[in-house]
Design a protein around this motif. Sequence first.
Motif, short mmCIF file in Angstrom:
data_model
loop_
_atom_site.label_atom_id
_atom_site.label_comp_id
_atom_site.label_asym_id
_atom_site.label_seq_id
_atom_site.Cartn_x
_atom_site.Cartn_y
_atom_site.Cartn_z
N LYS A 126 0.82 -1.22 0.00
CA LYS A 126 0.00 0.00 0.00
C LYS A 126 0.85 1.27 0.00
O LYS A 126 0.43 2.31 0.47
CB LYS A 126 -0.96 0.03 1.20
CG LYS A 126 -1.91 -1.13 1.27
CD LYS A 126 -2.88 -1.12 0.12
CE LYS A 126 -3.92 -2.20 0.33
NZ LYS A 126 -4.30 -2.85 -0.87
N ILE A 127 2.08 1.15 -0.49
CA ILE A 127 2.98 2.30 -0.63
C ILE A 127 3.55 2.25 -2.04
O ILE A 127 4.06 1.21 -2.45
CB ILE A 127 4.14 2.23 0.38
CG1 ILE A 127 3.61 2.25 1.80
CG2 ILE A 127 5.13 3.37 0.17
CD1 ILE A 127 4.69 1.97 2.83
N PRO A 128 3.45 3.34 -2.80
CA PRO A 128 4.05 3.30 -4.15
C PRO A 128 5.57 3.25 -4.07
O PRO A 128 6.19 4.03 -3.36
CB PRO A 128 3.56 4.59 -4.80
CG PRO A 128 3.19 5.47 -3.68
CD PRO A 128 2.79 4.60 -2.53
N ASN A 129 6.16 2.30 -4.75
CA ASN A 129 7.60 2.14 -4.77
C ASN A 129 8.10 2.52 -6.16
O ASN A 129 7.83 1.84 -7.13
CB ASN A 129 7.96 0.69 -4.46
CG ASN A 129 9.45 0.47 -4.35
OD1 ASN A 129 10.22 1.40 -4.50
ND2 ASN A 129 9.84 -0.75 -4.10
N PHE A 130 8.82 3.62 -6.24
CA PHE A 130 9.25 4.13 -7.54
C PHE A 130 10.65 3.65 -7.90
O PHE A 130 11.25 4.16 -8.84
CB PHE A 130 9.18 5.64 -7.55
CG PHE A 130 7.78 6.15 -7.39
CD1 PHE A 130 6.88 6.01 -8.43
CD2 PHE A 130 7.36 6.74 -6.22
CE1 PHE A 130 5.58 6.46 -8.30
CE2 PHE A 130 6.07 7.19 -6.08
CZ PHE A 130 5.17 7.06 -7.12
N ALA A 131 11.18 2.66 -7.20
CA ALA A 131 12.48 2.11 -7.54
C ALA A 131 12.43 1.37 -8.87
O ALA A 131 13.43 1.27 -9.56
CB ALA A 131 12.96 1.17 -6.44
N HIS A 132 11.25 0.87 -9.26
CA HIS A 132 11.13 0.21 -10.56
C HIS A 132 11.46 1.19 -11.68
O HIS A 132 12.15 0.85 -12.63
CB HIS A 132 9.71 -0.33 -10.76
CG HIS A 132 9.40 -1.50 -9.92
ND1 HIS A 132 8.89 -1.38 -8.65
CD2 HIS A 132 9.52 -2.83 -10.16
CE1 HIS A 132 8.71 -2.58 -8.16
NE2 HIS A 132 9.08 -3.48 -9.05
#
Length: 61
Positions: free
Chosen positions: A30-36
């Motif tokens: 439920k947290i956006p992970n922008f490492a992708h």
Amino acid sequence: MIELFISAFLKGGMYILISMGLSLVYGVMKIPNFAHGEFYLIGAYCSYIGLSMLKLPGVVV
């Protein structure tokens, strides 16, 4: 014409994999992970360096 379809299919598959990774991480944590996006940018930058500065053929990169 067939090269256009193959290129579009490969790019579409790449975008699908990126979006599936983002949605999976967001769905679990439920947290956006922008490492992708960061890894995608690193790959694009390495491809740019390989194609333009090192003059490698596209198949190698």
